[in-house]
Design a protein around this motif. Structure first.
Motif, mmCIF file in Angstrom:
data_model
loop_
_atom_site.group_PDB
_atom_site.id
_atom_site.type_symbol
_atom_site.label_atom_id
_atom_site.label_comp_id
_atom_site.label_asym_id
_atom_site.label_seq_id
_atom_site.Cartn_x
_atom_site.Cartn_y
_atom_site.Cartn_z
ATOM 1 N N ASP A 173 57.860 -30.438 34.762
ATOM 2 C CA ASP A 173 57.570 -31.070 33.327
ATOM 3 C C ASP A 173 57.577 -29.520 32.703
ATOM 4 O OD1 ASP A 173 57.246 -33.720 34.108
ATOM 5 O OD2 ASP A 173 55.136 -33.580 34.530
ATOM 6 N N TYR A 174 58.402 -29.700 31.908
ATOM 7 C CA TYR A 174 58.534 -28.348 30.919
ATOM 8 C C TYR A 174 57.786 -28.397 29.371
ATOM 9 C CZ TYR A 174 60.398 -24.590 27.993
ATOM 10 O OH TYR A 174 60.632 -23.487 27.042
ATOM 11 N N SER B 234 64.774 -28.585 37.954
ATOM 12 C CA SER B 234 65.028 -29.774 37.572
ATOM 13 C C SER B 234 64.061 -30.411 36.844
ATOM 14 C CB SER B 234 64.959 -30.832 38.870
ATOM 15 O OG SER B 234 65.338 -32.168 38.502
ATOM 16 N N ARG B 235 64.503 -30.740 35.322
ATOM 17 C CA ARG B 235 63.593 -31.274 34.422
ATOM 18 C C ARG B 235 64.054 -32.702 33.792
ATOM 19 N NH1 ARG B 235 63.946 -25.407 31.848
ATOM 20 N NH2 ARG B 235 62.422 -24.448 33.044
ATOM 21 N N PRO B 236 63.590 -33.572 34.693
ATOM 22 C CA PRO B 236 64.013 -35.076 34.493
ATOM 23 C C PRO B 236 63.971 -35.537 33.037
ATOM 24 C CG PRO B 236 62.981 -34.866 36.625
ATOM 25 C CD PRO B 236 62.919 -33.674 35.965
ATOM 26 N N GLN B 237 62.706 -35.084 32.363
ATOM 27 C CA GLN B 237 62.409 -35.427 31.203
ATOM 28 C C GLN B 237 62.875 -34.625 29.992
ATOM 29 O OE1 GLN B 237 60.614 -38.167 30.970
ATOM 30 N NE2 GLN B 237 60.708 -37.947 33.329
ATOM 31 N N GLY B 238 64.032 -33.557 30.346
ATOM 32 C CA GLY B 238 64.501 -32.526 29.582
ATOM 33 C C GLY B 238 63.343 -31.433 29.129
ATOM 34 N N MET B 239 63.977 -30.900 27.591
ATOM 35 C CA MET B 239 62.639 -29.978 27.156
ATOM 36 C C MET B 239 62.520 -30.439 25.711
ATOM 37 S SD MET B 239 64.392 -26.547 28.600
ATOM 38 C CE MET B 239 66.070 -26.884 27.623
ATOM 39 N N GLY B 240 61.740 -29.760 24.957
ATOM 40 C CA GLY B 240 61.453 -30.081 23.611
ATOM 41 C C GLY B 240 62.111 -28.972 22.869
ATOM 42 N N GLY C 67 76.231 -19.316 37.679
ATOM 43 C CA GLY C 67 75.288 -20.445 37.796
ATOM 44 C C GLY C 67 75.778 -21.979 37.249
ATOM 45 N N TYR C 68 75.054 -22.976 37.260
ATOM 46 C CA TYR C 68 75.447 -24.174 36.656
ATOM 47 C C TYR C 68 74.383 -24.873 36.208
ATOM 48 C CZ TYR C 68 72.297 -26.450 40.293
ATOM 49 O OH TYR C 68 71.223 -26.608 40.890
ATOM 50 N N PHE C 69 74.805 -26.039 35.327
ATOM 51 C CA PHE C 69 73.996 -26.882 34.792
ATOM 52 C C PHE C 69 74.376 -28.321 34.846
ATOM 53 C CE2 PHE C 69 73.573 -23.321 31.908
ATOM 54 C CZ PHE C 69 72.092 -23.305 31.775
ATOM 55 N N ARG C 70 73.448 -29.183 35.547
ATOM 56 C CA ARG C 70 74.008 -30.600 35.749
ATOM 57 C C ARG C 70 73.043 -31.625 34.650
ATOM 58 N NH1 ARG C 70 75.894 -32.534 40.664
ATOM 59 N NH2 ARG C 70 74.899 -30.585 41.576
ATOM 60 N N THR C 71 73.668 -32.492 33.957
ATOM 61 C CA THR C 71 73.091 -33.394 33.072
ATOM 62 C C THR C 71 73.932 -34.678 33.423
ATOM 63 O OG1 THR C 71 74.860 -33.192 31.482
ATOM 64 C CG2 THR C 71 73.120 -31.521 31.285
ATOM 65 N N PRO C 72 73.315 -35.768 32.699
ATOM 66 C CA PRO C 72 73.862 -37.098 32.800
ATOM 67 C C PRO C 72 75.241 -37.084 32.793
ATOM 68 C CG PRO C 72 71.816 -37.301 31.583
ATOM 69 C CD PRO C 72 72.140 -35.640 31.934
ATOM 70 N N SER C 73 76.002 -36.222 31.889
ATOM 71 C CA SER C 73 77.487 -36.283 31.620
ATOM 72 C C SER C 73 78.203 -35.397 32.648
ATOM 73 C CB SER C 73 77.680 -35.564 30.391
ATOM 74 O OG SER C 73 77.282 -34.167 30.455
ATOM 75 N N GLY C 74 77.391 -34.869 33.686
ATOM 76 C CA GLY C 74 77.964 -34.238 34.877
ATOM 77 C C GLY C 74 77.632 -32.785 34.880
ATOM 78 N N LEU C 75 78.532 -32.132 35.807
ATOM 79 C CA LEU C 75 78.046 -30.637 36.246
ATOM 80 C C LEU C 75 78.993 -29.745 35.494
ATOM 81 C CD1 LEU C 75 76.796 -28.889 38.325
ATOM 82 C CD2 LEU C 75 78.787 -28.922 39.794
ATOM 83 N N LYS C 76 78.334 -28.764 35.209
ATOM 84 C CA LYS C 76 79.481 -27.476 34.519
ATOM 85 C C LYS C 76 78.902 -26.401 34.932
ATOM 86 C CE LYS C 76 80.501 -29.682 30.011
ATOM 87 N NZ LYS C 76 80.565 -29.630 28.743
ATOM 88 N N LEU D 232 72.226 -25.464 26.161
ATOM 89 C CA LEU D 232 71.569 -26.871 26.752
ATOM 90 C C LEU D 232 70.684 -27.507 25.526
ATOM 91 C CD1 LEU D 232 70.895 -28.822 29.077
ATOM 92 C CD2 LEU D 232 68.951 -27.531 29.561
ATOM 93 N N ARG D 233 70.901 -28.748 25.034
ATOM 94 C CA ARG D 233 70.229 -29.195 24.040
ATOM 95 C C ARG D 233 69.015 -29.713 24.235
ATOM 96 N NH1 ARG D 233 73.464 -30.869 20.018
ATOM 97 N NH2 ARG D 233 71.909 -32.217 19.184
ATOM 98 N N ALA D 234 68.117 -29.801 23.461
ATOM 99 C CA ALA D 234 66.492 -30.258 23.411
ATOM 100 C C ALA D 234 66.884 -31.650 24.096
ATOM 101 C CB ALA D 234 65.742 -30.008 22.276
ATOM 102 N N GLY D 235 65.868 -32.206 24.745
ATOM 103 C CA GLY D 235 65.695 -33.591 25.158
ATOM 104 C C GLY D 235 66.686 -34.243 26.219
ATOM 105 N N VAL D 236 67.599 -33.250 26.762
ATOM 106 C CA VAL D 236 68.521 -33.728 27.786
ATOM 107 C C VAL D 236 67.988 -33.500 29.247
ATOM 108 C CG1 VAL D 236 70.832 -33.394 28.541
ATOM 109 C CG2 VAL D 236 70.390 -33.264 25.905
ATOM 110 N N PRO D 237 67.857 -34.693 29.942
ATOM 111 C CA PRO D 237 67.366 -34.573 31.084
ATOM 112 C C PRO D 237 68.419 -33.488 32.081
ATOM 113 C CG PRO D 237 67.404 -36.774 30.749
ATOM 114 C CD PRO D 237 68.091 -36.115 29.538
ATOM 115 N N HIS D 238 67.907 -32.549 32.932
ATOM 116 C CA HIS D 238 69.067 -31.700 33.322
ATOM 117 C C HIS D 238 68.504 -31.010 34.765
ATOM 118 C CE1 HIS D 238 66.179 -29.224 31.039
ATOM 119 N NE2 HIS D 238 66.394 -28.217 31.828
#
Length: 283
Positions: free
Chosen positions: A9-10, A32-38, A50-59, A69-75
Motif C-alpha cells: 500500500d503506497y 505491485s500496488r493494486p490500489q495505485g498511488m495518490g 524495466g517495465y510497467f504493467r497496468t490494466p491496459s497491458g505491459l509496457k 505513471l498516472r496517479a490512481g492507476v493499479p500497477h
C-alpha cells in the motif's frame, strides 16, 4: 529467476513534498500496488530495462526513455527478467503541464540522443539535488525541473518524429556556424548518406542542405535585426564563407537583399525609438 514482486500500500507524498532517487537494481526488483498511488511517478532509464504493467497491458522502458505513471492507476513495475535497471525517479503531485500529455495509464516516450537527453538528465540531477538539500525555494526549483521534463515529453509525443531525425536536427542546431557534412550526420545515427537524405526529406519535407540553409538565413536575419551585425558579419556568423551565395539564398527566402533587409530594420528601429522618446516628452 522470477522477479520478487512486493505488494504494498503506497502512501502518497504530502503536498509540498517531492521524493526522488536513483536506483540500480537487478531482476529481483519489483513492486505491485493494486490500489495505485495518490501521486504521479516519472522515471528515466539510464541503463538496462524495466517495465510497467497496468490494466491496459505491459509496457517496457528502455535506455533513453521516459516513463510516466498516472496517479490512481493499479500497477506493477520492476526490472525485466534477465536484465538490470538503472533509473532515476521522482514522485510528485499533479501539475498543470500534465494536461499536454495523452490521457493514458502509463506513457513511455523516447528522448532523442544528444541535447534532449542531456536536458532530461540535468533536470533529474537538479531534482535529486534540491530534494535532498531542501534549501530555500527547493520545492519550486524541483517543480520547475519536473515541468521541463513533462514539456519535453509532450513535445516528443506530439511530433512523433523518427528519433534519428530528431537527433540530426539537434546536431544541426548545435553546429549552425560550422561545416555540416551529410556523411558525418549519417554516420552519427548509423545510416548511409542516401538513406538519411531520403528519411530526412520524408519527415521534414525538404533536403538536409535546404533545411540547414533556411535555418542559417533565419538566424542571420535575427542577428542583423537584433544584434546590429552587418550583412557580411551575419553571413560569417552562421557559417557562410561565400557572401554572394549567402545573398542569393537570403533574397530567395526573404525577398530582399541582406543589406536592404538590415537598412529597413534599422529604419523601423529608429522611428520606434523616436516615437518612444516623444511619448516620454509628452508625459
Amino acid at each position: 529467476m522470477a522477479p520478487h514482486i512486493r505488494t504494498e500500500d503506497y502512501t502518497a507524498t504530502n503536498y509540498g513534498n517531492i521524493l526522488s532517487g536513483h536506483f540500480i537494481v537487478d531482476d529481483t526488483y519489483g513492486h505491485s500496488r493494486p490500489q495505485g498511488m495518490g501521486d504521479w511517478l516519472m522515471v528515466y532509464t539510464l541503463e538496462g530495462q524495466g517495465y510497467f504493467r497496468t490494466p491496459s497491458g505491459l509496457k517496457e522502458i528502455n535506455p533513453g526513455e521516459l516513463g510516466l505513471l498516472r496517479a490512481g492507476v493499479p500497477h506493477e513495475y520492476g526490472t525485466m527478467r534477465g536484465q538490470h535497471w538503472s533509473f532515476v525517479w521522482v514522485h510528485f503531485h499533479k501539475l498543470m503541464e500534465l494536461s499536454y500529455l495523452p490521457h493514458q495509464e502509463v506513457l513511455i516516450a523516447g528522448v532523442p540522443e544528444g541535447y534532449s537527453q542531456h536536458r532530461v538528465v540535468t533536470a533529474f540531477e537538479h531534482i535529486l539535488y534540491h530534494a535532498r538539500e531542501r534549501s530555500a525555494y527547493w520545492y519550486a526549483l524541483c517543480e520547475n525541473a519536473i515541468r521541463e521534463i513533462i514539456l519535453l515529453m509532450a513535445q516528443q509525443l506530439q511530433t512523433k518524429r523518427d528519433p534519428r531525425i530528431a537527433s540530426i536536427l539537434q546536431q544541426i542546431s548545435q553546429s549552425m556556424n560550422k561545416e555540416i557534412r551529410i556523411q558525418d550526420l549519417a554516420h552519427n545515427v548509423g545510416l548511409s548518406p542516401s538513406r538519411l537524405s531520403h528519411l530526412f526529406k520524408g519527415e521534414m519535407g525538404e533536403g538536409i542542405i535546404e533545411h540547414v540553409n533556411r535555418m542559417r538565413i533565419k538566424q542571420a536575419a535575427l542577428l542583423m535585426e537584433h544584434m546590429g551585425r552587418t550583412a557580411t558579419e551575419a553571413a560569417h556568423d552562421v557559417g557562410f564563407n561565400n557572401y554572394n551565395h549567402f545573398a542569393d539564398l537570403f533574397r530567395k527566402q526573404l525577398g530582399v537583399s541582406p543589406r536592404s533587409y538590415r537598412k529597413e530594420k534599422e529604419k523601423v528601429k529608429y522611428f520606434s525609438d523616436e516615437f518612444a522618446i516623444n511619448k516620454e516628452d509628452e508625459t
